[in-house]
Scaffold this active site. Sequence first.
Site, PDB file in Angstrom:
ATOM      1  N   LYS A 125       0.844  -1.202   0.000  1.00 49.00           N
ATOM      2  CA  LYS A 125       0.000   0.000   0.000  1.00 49.00           C
ATOM      3  C   LYS A 125       0.878   1.251   0.000  1.00 49.00           C
ATOM      4  O   LYS A 125       1.896   1.291   0.686  1.00 49.00           O
ATOM      5  CB  LYS A 125      -0.918  -0.034   1.226  1.00 49.00           C
ATOM      6  CG  LYS A 125      -1.949   1.095   1.271  1.00 49.00           C
ATOM      7  CD  LYS A 125      -2.863   0.932   2.480  1.00 49.00           C
ATOM      8  CE  LYS A 125      -3.919   2.029   2.554  1.00 49.00           C
ATOM      9  NZ  LYS A 125      -4.803   1.850   3.723  1.00 49.00           N
TER      10      LYS A 125
ATOM     11  N   SER B  36      -9.744   1.962   2.770  1.00 51.40           N
ATOM     12  CA  SER B  36      -8.862   2.725   1.924  1.00 51.40           C
ATOM     13  C   SER B  36      -7.863   1.874   1.132  1.00 51.40           C
ATOM     14  O   SER B  36      -7.298   2.359   0.163  1.00 51.40           O
ATOM     15  CB  SER B  36      -8.086   3.734   2.770  1.00 51.40           C
ATOM     16  OG  SER B  36      -7.229   3.067   3.676  1.00 51.40           O
TER      17      SER B  36
ATOM     18  N   SER C  78      -9.987  -0.419   6.876  1.00 45.29           N
ATOM     19  CA  SER C  78      -9.364  -0.194   5.567  1.00 45.29           C
ATOM     20  C   SER C  78      -8.692  -1.417   4.948  1.00 45.29           C
ATOM     21  O   SER C  78      -8.312  -1.379   3.779  1.00 45.29           O
ATOM     22  CB  SER C  78      -8.359   0.945   5.647  1.00 45.29           C
ATOM     23  OG  SER C  78      -9.027   2.186   5.599  1.00 45.29           O
TER      24      SER C  78
END
Lengths: 98, 489
Positions: free
Chosen positions: B79, B154, B178
């Site tokens: 990420k 997210s 997330s």
Amino acid sequence: MSRLTIADVERIAALAHLELTGEEKQLFTGQLADILTYAEQLQQIDTTGVPATAHVHPDLRAERPDEPAPSLAPEDALANAPDADAEAGLFKVPRVIG
Amino acid sequence: MSAPAESVRAIRDDVATGRRSAVDVCTAALARIDAANPRLNAFNTVAAEGALSAAAAVDRHRAAGEPPGPLAGVPIAIKDNLCVRGMRTTASSKILDAFVPPYDATVVRHLERAGAVILGKTNCDEFAMGSSNENSAYGPVRNPWAPDRTPGGSSGGSAAAVAARLVPCALGSDTGGSIRQPAAFCGIVGVKPTYGRVSRYGLLAFASSLDQIGPMTRNVADAALVLSVIAGQDVADATSAPEPVPDFSEGLDLGVRGLRIGVPRAFIGSGVDDQVLGAFEAAVDRFREAGATIVDVALPNAAAAIPAYYLVCTAEASSNLARYDGVRYGHRPVLAPDDTLQTLYDRTRDEGFGPEVKRRIMLGTYVLSAGYYDAYYLKAQQVRTLLKREYEQAFERADVIAMPTSPTPPFRLGEKAADPLQMYLTDVFTVSANLAGLPAVSVPCGFTADTLPIGLQLTGRHFDEATLLRAAAAYEAATDWATRAPPLG
């Protein structure tokens, strides 16, 4: 109902170092008021004598020996700066003292 | 139990035994990313050159007779809010558009030492603030199951990359869901470990008392393996815990006979999509059939988790994001000769941050400001204590607590983008695990009539990921959801 005004939003923006446009101020005033109104449901919950949670594992032991170790080299620390004097090893900002 | 094709374990076994080279595995993954990324927008940065040279090193070490690492040759995506030395790391924010970290996150060091090959950085909501990936400065990620839908957020890019078979594993971060919500929306497995289980060093901080890093994979055993690699105390993160890290791959096949699965009936009661509820009830039946005992548990203040969460996380964010000031790194605006340092700060942040990040900084600044601190921030932290106690009581009756991961299937891109409060409400089932610091996992538990994935969330006791993963693995073994592939690969 939260009574958030544009003046409140301007005050918070100044605290948060955000230069908002007029349009942003309008938008945020309504949206933040909605969110704060929603959050007011917390006032219905009796928390008398309840301690605040700052850390979910309050008994965690985080001590370690205080021994010097290598840290970031100055040239690496400066490498991402938008403006720097690599030779002097300094970050550059607009003049602070007149 | 043999590992599924192209799983973390199958690739590791192939590379370790020399059936395939790490370079071949890496080349194939890069080709898949090249082909699919223009449609999915799952990656912000692909580091092909570095990945190929890391893969070549894995092959060289094997040829030299060194024992292969537990993730030898496994391609992994990271990420874009996790620092990888020398690899552009943006947090999907304009303010860090050109940021190249001078150090590795601890989890990245662990992965590389285990032989994993880092392919690049995945798209996410800006600074991990969002539930749909629409808050990225680089555009939304598309859901591989339906391109007009959100992959969740997210960690949407990580979830889409794993679901679309671009990589067998990606790391995500989870502050209020997330990892778990995008895992549910993309039909994969996502684990949020216990707070403190995994070092946060090198994770661009959003809300430090809530953030945790975890694996996203296509099956539970892969997630268990990767978690064993990245977990453990770290001198660089004072909140990482000294608890010993077991081999989470052990005991996954023990089943759920004798295990007590708690269901908070009153909490799940309303506001949940019918198809999600149907899939959830069917999952509970599966646990019962597999020999688990289903018990009702009470979480009376669970509905207050959303307001408590959004006050706590924004307060912490307003403080954490104060560092982005245009001086040491990141975006700097064009200034006139007589502009002051104050103008530099204010304009840097106005130009660099997107609307949701500004909104949260504003909200957090407000709830911490004089006159409002007690009513908002302190109150939220007290409610957090109540929630934590309620979970402790629930875990006296149950070993694992089951809930849907999200109240709805993946929604349409744009559907909730204009109304932040509606977006926040989608986190109703995920935020309480973060507030209480508990480990939780999302596993695929079905599809809607339109073939949109649905996720089941299991929550465990502090540092008891072993029981949590064992229950998740038993459920996975009793179903075939995890084997299905999306059309947009």
